[in-house]
Motif scaffolding. Structure first.
Motif, PDB file in Angstrom:
ATOM      1  N   PHE A 279      67.506  33.772  30.892  1.00 48.43           N
ATOM      2  CA  PHE A 279      68.012  32.954  31.987  1.00 48.43           C
ATOM      3  C   PHE A 279      68.714  31.731  31.406  1.00 48.43           C
ATOM      4  CE2 PHE A 279      64.817  35.484  34.037  1.00 48.43           C
ATOM      5  CZ  PHE A 279      65.237  35.626  35.361  1.00 48.43           C
ATOM      6  N   LEU A 280      69.930  31.491  31.857  1.00 49.95           N
ATOM      7  CA  LEU A 280      70.679  30.302  31.457  1.00 49.95           C
ATOM      8  C   LEU A 280      70.947  29.443  32.683  1.00 49.95           C
ATOM      9  CD1 LEU A 280      73.425  31.766  29.059  1.00 49.95           C
ATOM     10  CD2 LEU A 280      71.120  30.994  28.479  1.00 49.95           C
ATOM     11  N   PHE A 281      70.590  28.169  32.612  1.00 48.27           N
ATOM     12  CA  PHE A 281      70.888  27.214  33.681  1.00 48.27           C
ATOM     13  C   PHE A 281      71.881  26.192  33.132  1.00 48.27           C
ATOM     14  CE2 PHE A 281      66.689  28.872  34.782  1.00 48.27           C
ATOM     15  CZ  PHE A 281      66.887  29.212  36.114  1.00 48.27           C
ATOM     16  N   LEU A 282      73.006  26.050  33.797  1.00 47.81           N
ATOM     17  CA  LEU A 282      74.058  25.135  33.379  1.00 47.81           C
ATOM     18  C   LEU A 282      74.085  23.959  34.348  1.00 47.81           C
ATOM     19  CD1 LEU A 282      74.683  27.831  31.996  1.00 47.81           C
ATOM     20  CD2 LEU A 282      77.090  27.476  32.497  1.00 47.81           C
ATOM     21  N   SER A 283      73.941  22.750  33.816  1.00 46.41           N
ATOM     22  CA  SER A 283      73.810  21.588  34.691  1.00 46.41           C
ATOM     23  C   SER A 283      74.459  20.350  34.078  1.00 46.41           C
ATOM     24  CB  SER A 283      72.323  21.310  34.963  1.00 46.41           C
ATOM     25  OG  SER A 283      72.153  20.097  35.659  1.00 46.41           O
ATOM     26  N   ASN A 284      75.007  19.492  34.950  1.00 46.64           N
ATOM     27  CA  ASN A 284      75.532  18.195  34.510  1.00 46.64           C
ATOM     28  C   ASN A 284      74.436  17.140  34.417  1.00 46.64           C
ATOM     29  OD1 ASN A 284      78.113  19.260  34.425  1.00 46.64           O
ATOM     30  ND2 ASN A 284      78.675  18.516  36.461  1.00 46.64           N
ATOM     31  N   LEU A 285      73.240  17.467  34.890  1.00 45.67           N
ATOM     32  CA  LEU A 285      72.136  16.517  34.815  1.00 45.67           C
ATOM     33  C   LEU A 285      71.856  16.143  33.361  1.00 45.67           C
ATOM     34  CD1 LEU A 285      69.498  17.940  37.342  1.00 45.67           C
ATOM     35  CD2 LEU A 285      70.878  15.875  37.601  1.00 45.67           C
ATOM     36  N   GLY A 286      71.520  14.891  33.159  1.00 47.89           N
ATOM     37  CA  GLY A 286      71.207  14.434  31.813  1.00 47.89           C
ATOM     38  C   GLY A 286      72.417  14.034  31.009  1.00 47.89           C
ATOM     39  N   GLY A 287      73.615  14.234  31.575  1.00 44.76           N
ATOM     40  CA  GLY A 287      74.822  13.908  30.837  1.00 44.76           C
ATOM     41  C   GLY A 287      74.907  12.445  30.461  1.00 44.76           C
ATOM     42  N   ASN A 288      74.489  11.556  31.358  1.00 39.09           N
ATOM     43  CA  ASN A 288      74.562  10.120  31.066  1.00 39.09           C
ATOM     44  C   ASN A 288      73.641   9.728  29.907  1.00 39.09           C
ATOM     45  OD1 ASN A 288      76.435   9.711  33.091  1.00 39.09           O
ATOM     46  ND2 ASN A 288      74.874   9.273  34.647  1.00 39.09           N
ATOM     47  N   THR A 289      72.434  10.285  29.910  1.00 38.18           N
ATOM     48  CA  THR A 289      71.502   9.993  28.820  1.00 38.18           C
ATOM     49  C   THR A 289      72.051  10.495  27.488  1.00 38.18           C
ATOM     50  OG1 THR A 289      69.546  10.016  30.230  1.00 38.18           O
ATOM     51  CG2 THR A 289      69.205  10.495  27.901  1.00 38.18           C
ATOM     52  N   ILE A 290      72.587  11.709  27.481  1.00 39.13           N
ATOM     53  CA  ILE A 290      73.157  12.278  26.252  1.00 39.13           C
ATOM     54  C   ILE A 290      74.303  11.403  25.743  1.00 39.13           C
ATOM     55  CG2 ILE A 290      74.387  14.273  25.318  1.00 39.13           C
ATOM     56  CD1 ILE A 290      72.832  16.004  27.355  1.00 39.13           C
ATOM     57  N   ASN A 291      75.164  10.947  26.666  1.00 39.52           N
ATOM     58  CA  ASN A 291      76.298  10.124  26.270  1.00 39.52           C
ATOM     59  C   ASN A 291      75.856   8.767  25.723  1.00 39.52           C
ATOM     60  OD1 ASN A 291      77.716  12.256  27.239  1.00 39.52           O
ATOM     61  ND2 ASN A 291      78.623  11.186  28.983  1.00 39.52           N
ATOM     62  N   GLU A 292      74.821   8.174  26.320  1.00 35.63           N
ATOM     63  CA  GLU A 292      74.322   6.885  25.849  1.00 35.63           C
ATOM     64  C   GLU A 292      73.776   6.990  24.432  1.00 35.63           C
ATOM     65  OE1 GLU A 292      71.494   5.544  28.684  1.00 35.63           O
ATOM     66  OE2 GLU A 292      72.978   5.233  30.289  1.00 35.63           O
TER      67      GLU A 292
END
Length: 407
Positions: A279-292
């Protein structure tokens, strides 16, 4: 037997018989020779082929017509999965050990059946078109996925370990996180193309896009039933299935909970084995934390390749567990630790966008210059406002922007 498949089957049977007879596979000897036959074979008679070759071809054609029912059933059973029950019944009626091809013949049969399956589906399920090319996957990730050292390492190790496990305890669940355009969808489709010969078009692969397949909350009951039915049917058809959920954060939590049993630890009570699914889930969630995190490393003068999976995954989990109105938190995926790996996709920098532009030119067979790649990259918006370090769209729309350079 369908008429369309008959010529292919006869051709494959002829090849098998020729190989078996030439190697002594049918009984351990070549075709018997009459007195003086070898001497006759050295003299060319009867046209360009010569009499000896003519007689050899005639013998092989005769062999095809006289092949025993057992050999034909064995071939049909191993390649097309037809006539296996009849073969088993005949074997049970014959005393002594079970009948099989000689070892040399079995090797040839394996080669020919693999060749035949490469042109079309040779069995009732899609399993015969599973390739699981991890070496090719790793090579393509290294060549085509830019700026994502963590995603490359985690995905290859997780998938390879899962496929090599003889008895996995549960399905493999990966959750891709990051800004749009950083490669999540690209990697998901690349993974499908290296696990299955037909890629995302395989009967063993199902792709769900949240707002496209499940747009209205008032139809949740219907969506739940359809989703569970489609996943169950795919698992019944394929021993190894792949399910991709794009825009996973927009899935209603009830839909995530509905498919939770397919990802949980296997209880061995049902007839369908869920453990061989991915199962693969693709999400934009967490993008801000990763970028910081990526920005902090850059400001500290540290290379982005120094960002470790342990550190970033911990930060990502903390953000996902914060109280918020999103499906991940309200579902049981996180609470019950059903997600095996959170895969972070880092924001892309200027030189990564140039590499994406280069790939887009090459994919269309177009020449390019460094100046052209720079111009494509400059068309993109970069953030934060002060540093202008990361592409706000990742590499999304790069392939469309090279249209400006067409004559």
């Amino acid at each position: 037997m369908g008429q369309g498949r008959l010529p292919a089957r006869l051709g494959l049977a002829c090849c098998l018989l020729l190989l078996l007879e030439g190697s002594g596979g049918l009984g351990g000897r070549g075709p018997p020779r009459g007195p003086g036959e070898e001497e006759q074979g050295s003299v060319a008679e009867g046209g360009p082929w010569g009499r000896a070759r003519y007689e050899a071809v005639k013998k092989h054609l005769g062999a095809v017509g006289a092949v025993s029912k057992q050999y034909w059933q064995y071939l049909a059973c191993k390649v097309w999965q037809e006539g296996c029950e009849e073969e088993q019944e005949e074997e049970e009626a014959v005393p002594g050990p079970g009948w099989s091809l000689p070892l040399m013949g079995q090797d040839y049969l394996e080669i020919l059946s693999t060749w035949y399956c490469s042109f079309g589906k040779c069995c009732k399920t899609g399993d015969c078109r599973i390739v699981n090319n991890i070496t090719g996957l790793e090579a393509d990730l290294n060549r085509q996925l830019h700026g994502q050292h963590l995603a490359k390492e985690v995905i290859v190790r997780a998938v390879q370990g899962f496929l090599q496990s003889p008895r996995p305890q549960k399905a493999l669940v990966l959750s891709f996180h990051g800004w749009s355009g950083t490669g999540k969808n690209f990697v998901a489709r690349m993974l499908a193309s290296h696990l299955y010969r037909d890629g995302v078009k395989s009967e063993c692969v199902r792709v769900f896009i949240s707002l496209f397949h499940f747009p209205h909350h008032k139809y949740l009951d219907s969506y739940e039933a359809q989703l569970k039915k489609q996943i169950s049917e795919t698992m019944q058809l394929c021993k190894q299935s792949l399910f991709i959920f794009d825009e996973a954060e927009k899935l209603h939590f009830r839909l995530l909970d509905a498919i939770k049993p397919f990802m949980a630890h296997y209880d061995n009570k049902g007839q369908v084995d869920y453990r061989r699914s991915i199962f693969l889930f693709l999400s934009n969630l967490g993008g801000n934390t990763i970028n910081e995190v990526a920005l902090d490393f850059w400001r500290a003068g540290r290379a982005r390749e120094e960002i470790s999976m342990e550190f970033l995954e911990q930060q990502l989990r903390l953000e996902l567990l914060e109280p918020a109105e999103n499906a991940y938190i309200r579902s049981h995926l996180l609470k019950e630790n059903l997600i095996d790996f959170f895969v972070p996709f880092l924001p892309l920098e200027y030189h990564h966008v140039k590499l994406c532009a280069r790939d887009a030119f090459l994919a269309r067979g177009l020449p390019y210059t460094e100046a052209a790649l720079d111009e494509v990259a400059r068309m993109m918006a970069f953030v934060p406002k002060e540093e202008k370090l990361f592409s706000a769209q990742g590499c999304k729309s790069v392939s469309q922007r090279i249209n400006y350079f067409l004559p």
